[in-house]
Structures are given as structure tokens and as C-alpha cells.
Enzyme design. Structure first.
Site, PDB file in Angstrom:
ATOM      1  N   GLU A 176      51.813  39.719  -0.378  1.00  0.00           N
ATOM      2  CA  GLU A 176      51.963  39.271  -1.769  1.00  0.00           C
ATOM      3  C   GLU A 176      52.794  37.998  -1.846  1.00  0.00           C
ATOM      4  O   GLU A 176      52.883  37.374  -2.908  1.00  0.00           O
ATOM      5  CB  GLU A 176      52.565  40.391  -2.633  1.00  0.00           C
ATOM      6  N   CYS A 281      56.163  35.867  15.291  1.00  0.00           N
ATOM      7  CA  CYS A 281      56.453  37.063  16.090  1.00  0.00           C
ATOM      8  C   CYS A 281      56.529  36.704  17.566  1.00  0.00           C
ATOM      9  O   CYS A 281      56.976  37.505  18.373  1.00  0.00           O
ATOM     10  CB  CYS A 281      55.403  38.130  15.847  1.00  0.00           C
TER      11      CYS A 281
HETATM   12  P1  NAD Z   1      56.744  43.132   5.959  1.00  0.00           P
HETATM   13  O1  NAD Z   1      56.779  44.330   6.839  1.00  0.00           O
HETATM   14  O2  NAD Z   1      57.810  42.961   4.960  1.00  0.00           O
HETATM   15  O3  NAD Z   1      55.363  43.103   5.127  1.00  0.00           O
HETATM   16  C1  NAD Z   1      54.121  43.175   5.771  1.00  0.00           C
HETATM   17  C2  NAD Z   1      53.110  43.806   4.825  1.00  0.00           C
HETATM   18  O4  NAD Z   1      53.525  45.137   4.519  1.00  0.00           O
HETATM   19  C3  NAD Z   1      52.972  43.075   3.492  1.00  0.00           C
HETATM   20  O5  NAD Z   1      51.601  42.999   3.172  1.00  0.00           O
HETATM   21  C4  NAD Z   1      53.731  43.951   2.504  1.00  0.00           C
HETATM   22  O6  NAD Z   1      53.164  43.946   1.225  1.00  0.00           O
HETATM   23  C5  NAD Z   1      53.641  45.337   3.113  1.00  0.00           C
HETATM   24  N1  NAD Z   1      54.858  46.129   2.909  1.00  0.00           N
HETATM   25  C6  NAD Z   1      56.152  45.694   2.916  1.00  0.00           C
HETATM   26  N2  NAD Z   1      57.001  46.711   2.738  1.00  0.00           N
HETATM   27  C7  NAD Z   1      56.250  47.832   2.604  1.00  0.00           C
HETATM   28  C8  NAD Z   1      56.549  49.205   2.415  1.00  0.00           C
HETATM   29  N3  NAD Z   1      57.808  49.641   2.302  1.00  0.00           N
HETATM   30  N4  NAD Z   1      55.533  50.084   2.328  1.00  0.00           N
HETATM   31  C9  NAD Z   1      54.259  49.672   2.451  1.00  0.00           C
HETATM   32  N5  NAD Z   1      53.911  48.373   2.642  1.00  0.00           N
HETATM   33  C10 NAD Z   1      54.886  47.463   2.719  1.00  0.00           C
HETATM   34  O7  NAD Z   1      56.633  41.866   6.938  1.00  0.00           O
HETATM   35  P2  NAD Z   1      56.713  40.316   6.535  1.00  0.00           P
HETATM   36  O8  NAD Z   1      58.126  40.009   6.210  1.00  0.00           O
HETATM   37  O9  NAD Z   1      55.641  39.965   5.588  1.00  0.00           O
HETATM   38  O10 NAD Z   1      56.316  39.654   7.933  1.00  0.00           O
HETATM   39  C11 NAD Z   1      57.237  39.343   8.945  1.00  0.00           C
HETATM   40  C12 NAD Z   1      57.221  40.394  10.024  1.00  0.00           C
HETATM   41  O11 NAD Z   1      55.928  40.494  10.600  1.00  0.00           O
HETATM   42  C13 NAD Z   1      58.161  40.060  11.181  1.00  0.00           C
HETATM   43  O12 NAD Z   1      58.842  41.234  11.545  1.00  0.00           O
HETATM   44  C14 NAD Z   1      57.212  39.610  12.284  1.00  0.00           C
HETATM   45  O13 NAD Z   1      57.712  39.785  13.607  1.00  0.00           O
HETATM   46  C15 NAD Z   1      56.030  40.481  12.023  1.00  0.00           C
HETATM   47  N6  NAD Z   1      54.827  39.934  12.630  1.00  0.00           N
HETATM   48  C16 NAD Z   1      54.373  40.529  13.766  1.00  0.00           C
HETATM   49  C17 NAD Z   1      53.262  40.017  14.406  1.00  0.00           C
HETATM   50  C18 NAD Z   1      52.764  40.658  15.675  1.00  0.00           C
HETATM   51  O14 NAD Z   1      51.745  40.223  16.191  1.00  0.00           O
HETATM   52  N7  NAD Z   1      53.427  41.675  16.189  1.00  0.00           N
HETATM   53  C19 NAD Z   1      52.602  38.896  13.878  1.00  0.00           C
HETATM   54  C20 NAD Z   1      53.091  38.322  12.706  1.00  0.00           C
HETATM   55  C21 NAD Z   1      54.212  38.852  12.093  1.00  0.00           C
END
Ligand code: NAD
Length: 481
Positions: A176, A281
Site C-alpha cells: 500500500e 533484501c
Molecule cells: P512489510 O512486512 O511491512 O509489508 C509487506 C507486505 O505485507 C505489504 O504488502 C503489507 O501490506 C503487508 N503487511 C504488513 N504488515 C502486515 C500484517 N501485520 N499482517 C498482514 N499483512 C501485513 O515489509 P515492507 O516494509 O513493505 O518491505 C521491507 C521488507 O521486505 C524488508 O524486511 C526486506 O528485507 C523484505 N524483503 C525481502 C525480500 C526477499 O527476497 N527476501 C525482497 C524484498 C524485500
């Protein structure tokens, strides 16, 4: 300013009773638009549309399904600059970084175009006298993906092109925080003629995700985001009987041996630490200097960090953009404070760095700590910002031990000119993506992408052949005539 809508059953629809979230450009503060925060009702509508489309779509020959993706690839190339600029506007990364990420997204569409070959099964005649056995791959129904803020165009392309190429239908729930570029790509998919209901978008946050996790009409979930949410998604999806692949956060160590080519190493490591403002990441986070590598490495990294130019990624000569939001900036700054309190030496402090032209931007300057220990908060937790930790070990064994102690295991790199050291490193570390003289070890579309330990929950990773495994069932047929 644009108000986004969901994409359900081939139509752009305004959610009935959703709240909206305002979105701004993280570099300039300019208002970009609004995203609806959908809930269970919109998810139910999307699942119904995807289920209705599934029976026909799975009968479309794989070669014909691939033709839609060829068309989409053509359209993405045509709109390449527009997609990249949208990524910069909503996420903050520089235009060069955005272009690189869009290219990586397109490569997944290209790879998924090979589905007639990728999806083939296997046959063995005479498994017993006169009996033949074969397996075919079949789609499972409706899949969904939930994606993070840091690669708005690329990460969704790790999933849905493969899922629909294999004959499934799909619901994308983009972050979002950065919904514009994934929406733009879905607009292109619409233009490519992908039939109604095959690909759907539900915008939203936690409520939408919870509805996806619980919906009995969804066969599986692909997730990328922070580790706590990845774990929650893994457990909840499994509880509801779904397939799940959940990619989480990271804390990537970069080992530098004394025999490394220091010029190249510093350039690569600096890009790994500060590229995308550290919001990758695969970003290097802890630089582990072995033996005599320590002093020259520390001094050169510091000099490179000081030379980086911050600014708005659409403007020329900018090396580093802002972090994604005011909230995220607060989080990064709190880690800098934690590092200081834990006793690490703050060699370069980017907390009060300003960009004169863009006073409302969420900028954090390159920050460098020295003397970081594995049990310090900044030595073990993911910061996800332009904060480098330097630490000193005696030799390769101690470096490997430090990597092994981490609760994360996404990526790690070694810089050395010794094949023996590199071999030892890649053999012994329990990390899934490894760079040898490479700062950002990013597997391309035809290789698996994902970590282990606290960085990944599941078994089949993103893209590559794992994707075909994840999105299909292997049906075995044994025949006697
Ligand atoms: P986030 O976990 O806050 O959000 C990711 C998704 O989950 C979003 O679409 C969000 O709407 C949803 N979300 C958030 N909180 C939630 C909850 N409590 N319940 C259900 N859904 C929820 O992550 P972010 O801040 O958007 O992204 C950064 C993170 O992603 C970093 O930790 C990064 O390392 C990781 N990442 C990992 C990879 C990989 O390949 N391992 C790649 C890109 C990013």
C-alpha cells in the site's frame, strides 16, 4: 493526483466502503494520489472472479498463454521509462536503480514465456511389464501474492507471470506504500489482452492480507516482506491448508579478505550498502574485514560514503535517494541511536543530512559504524537503511562463524583473490544467495531467489523452476492397456 481502484474481473472498480491512504513522493513530499484499503468484501469479489476465470484459462494451451506474456513484455519495453520513473516517484530510489529493477521484472516475464517447455512433465515406459507411468503438471486454481515496498515493479513480477503462465488465476495485493508501478504494469497486462479474471488486483493492507490468508478459494500465497510478517503469513496460510512461500528480511554480511582487490571491493560494497538507500533484501549490512583488510577498507569505505550525493532520483547526478517514508526514517534513526548507545563508534552520522532543494524529503545520509559486535542491536537486526556496520575479525574462520551466528540467512558475499578461501566460504556458510566478488548477489529470473533461516519460510523459492513447482501439482498417471 490519482485515486487507484481495484482490478477485478477485467474491470477497474472502486471498492464499496474502503478507507483511503494518501501517498506522497518520499523525495519531494508532493502528493501522488490515494490508494484504497480494501477488506474481505473486495477479496471475496476478486476470488470469485478468479475462480470463474480459472476453468477456461487452464484450457488455453500453454503456448497461447505465453503469447499474452510476449505481448506484455513488448508493452513493458515500450513503457520502460514510464514504469521506472513511477518507481522513483513512489519509492524514492534513483532512476538508474529503478531502471535496473524494472529490467529484472521484465526478465521474469521473458522467462515465463518459456512455459511450454518449463511446464513439461515426464514419462517412463514399462515401470512394470506393460505398464507406463507419467506425470503432468496441472494448475491448482487461484493464487495470490503480497508484496513489499522496496521493489514495487519487480517483486510482483516474481510471481504472477509464472502463476498465470502455468494456468492458474491470480490476485495481487501490492504494498500500500507503492501501489502505482504495479498498477501500471497490470494496466499493460490488460492492454495485452489477458482475459478478464485471470489477473486481479486488490489494494490494501493488513485487512486485505488477512482475508486472502483465510479465504478457502485460494490455493496458495506468495509473500515478500519483513520477517515477522513473513512468519505470520506462513503460519496462517498453512493453517488454512494453503501452499505458501514467504520471503522475509535479511542481515547480510560481506567478508573482505586481505588479498581482495580493494578498489573493486570498495566500489561493490559501497553500492551494496548504500544503493537503494540500503532498502534491499540483498543489501550488505555488516562489513567483516579479515586481518589486514580492516584499516584500508574502513578508510576507503568512509571516503566513498562521504562522496555520495543525495537527492531526488529523477534529477541528474544523484547517487542516493530518500528512504520510503517519514515513519521508516524514524525507524532507521532509532537504529543509529541504538548503535551509539551500544557503544559502536559512529564514524559518519547521516541523521541530520538535508537536501536543500527538497526540505520535505525523507533523507538519511550514508552512516558508518565501526566496532560493531554481533550481539549489538545494529549487529543483528535488519535496519533497512543506509547504515553500514564495520567489524574486524582475525581470519576467514571467524568471519564464517559470524555469518553463521546470524538469525537471518538471505545473502552473503566474500571478496578475495583466493579460490580456496572462496570455496571454503561458499561450502560452509548456511546462506542461500552467495556473492564471490559480487556485492549484491541477486539471482536472475531463471534461478531460485530466497533465503533460509529467519529470511525464508517455506521450501520452494521465488522464480526459476521453483516457481513452476510452486504453482503446479504433479499428477501421476499409471496405465496398463
Ligand atoms: P512489510 O512486512 O511491512 O509489508 C509487506 C507486505 O505485507 C505489504 O504488502 C503489507 O501490506 C503487508 N503487511 C504488513 N504488515 C502486515 C500484517 N501485520 N499482517 C498482514 N499483512 C501485513 O515489509 P515492507 O516494509 O513493505 O518491505 C521491507 C521488507 O521486505 C524488508 O524486511 C526486506 O528485507 C523484505 N524483503 C525481502 C525480500 C526477499 O527476497 N527476501 C525482497 C524484498 C524485500
Amino acid at each position: 493526483m490519482k485515486t487507484l481502484r481495484n482490478y477485478i474481473g477485467g474491470e477497474w472498480v472502486t471498492p464499496a466502503a474502503a478507507d483511503y491512504r494518501d501517498l506522497t513522493n518520499p523525495a519531494t513530499g508532493e502528493m501522488l494520489g490515494r490508494v484504497p484499503l480494501s477488506g474481505a468484501r473486495e477479496v471475496n469479489e476478486a476470488v470469485a472472479a478468479a475462480q470463474a476465470a480459472f476453468l477456461k484459462w487452464r484450457e488455453v494451451p500453454p503456448v497461447a498463454r505465453a503469447r499474452y506474456l510476449f505481448k506484455l513484455k513488448y508493452l513493458m519495453d515500450q513503457h520502460f521509462d514510464e514504469i521506472a520513473a513511477t518507481v522513483t516517484r513512489e519509492n524514492g530510489k534513483t532512476l538508474d536503480e529503478a531502471r535496473g529493477s524494472v529490467r529484472r521484472g521484465i526478465e521474469n516475464v521473458e522467462h515465463a514465456c518459456g512455459i511450454p517447455t518449463l511446464m513439461m512433465g515426464k514419462t517412463l515406459e514399462d515401470v512394470a511389464a506393460g505398464i507406463d507411468c507419467e506425470y503432468v503438471r496441472q494448475p491448482l486454481g487461484v493464487f495470490a501474492a503480497v508484496t513489499p515496498f522496496n521493489f514495487p515493479a519487480m517483486v510482483p513480477c516474481w510471481f504472477w507471470p509464472y502463476a498465470i503462465a502455468t494456468g492458474n488465476t491470480f490476485i495481487l495485493k501490492p504494498s500500500e506504500q507503492v501501489p502505482f508501478s504495479p498498477t501500471l504494469i497490470v494496466e499493460l497486462a490488460h492492454e495485452a489482452g489477458i482475459p478478464a479474471g485471470v489477473l486481479n488486483v486488490v489494494h490494501g493492507a493488513e485487512d486485505a492480507v488477512n482475508a486472502l490468508l483465510a479465504h478457502p478459494g485460494i490455493a496458495g500465497i506468495s509473500f515478500v516482506g519483513s520477517s515477522p510478517v513473513a512468519k505470520l503469513v506462513y503460519l496462517e496460510a498453512a493453517k488454512h491448508g494453503k501452499r505458501v512461500q514467504a520471503l522475509g528480511g535479511a542481515k547480510n554480511h560481506v567478508i573482505v579478505m586481505p588479498d581482495a582487490d580493494m578498489d573493486r571491493a570498495v566500489a561493490n560494497i559501497s553500492e551494496s550498502l548504500f544503493g537503494c538507500a540500503g532498502q534491499r533484501c540483498l543489501a550488505g549490512s555488516v562489513v567483516v574485514a579479515a586481518g589486514k583488510a580492516y584499516e584500508p577498507l574502513r578508510e576507503r569505505l568512509l571516503a566513498t560514503a562521504k562522496s555520495l550525493r543525495l537527492g531526488y532520483g529523477l534529477e541528474p547526478d544523484v547517487n542516493m535517494g530518500p528512504v520510503v517514508s517519514a515513519r521508516h526514517k524514524e525507524r532507521v534513526l532509532s537504529y543509529v541511536e541504538a548503535g551509539r548507545k551500544d557503544g559502536a563508534a559512529l564514524l559518519l552520522d547521516g541523521r541530520s543530512t538535508k537536501v536543500a532543494k527538497h526540505p520535505r524529503g525523507h533523507f538519511v545520509g550514508p552512516t558508518v559504524f565501526d566496532g560493531v559486535q554481533p550481539d549489538m542491536t545494529i549487529g543483528k537486526e535488519e535496519i533497512f537503511g543506509p547504515v553500514a556496520s564495520v567489524t574486524h575479525v582475525g581470519n576467514l574462520d571467524e568471519g564464517i562463524e559470524m555469518v553463521q551466528r546470524s538469525g537471518f540467512a538471505n545473502a552473503t558475499s566474500i571478496f578475495t583473490q583466493s579460490g580456496k578461501a572462496a570455496r571454503e566460504f561458499r561450502y560452509r556458510v548456511g546462506v542461500s544467495m552467495i556473492g564471490v566478488n559480487i556485492g549484491v548477489a541477486a539471482p536472475m529470473a531463471f534461478f531460485p531467489f530466497g533465503g533460509t533461516k529467519g529470511s525464508f519460510f517455506g521450501d520452494l523459492k521465488a522464480h526459476g523452476q521453483d516457481s513452476v513447482e510452486f504453482y503446479t501439482d504433479k499428477k501421476v498417471v499409471i496405465s496398463r492397456w
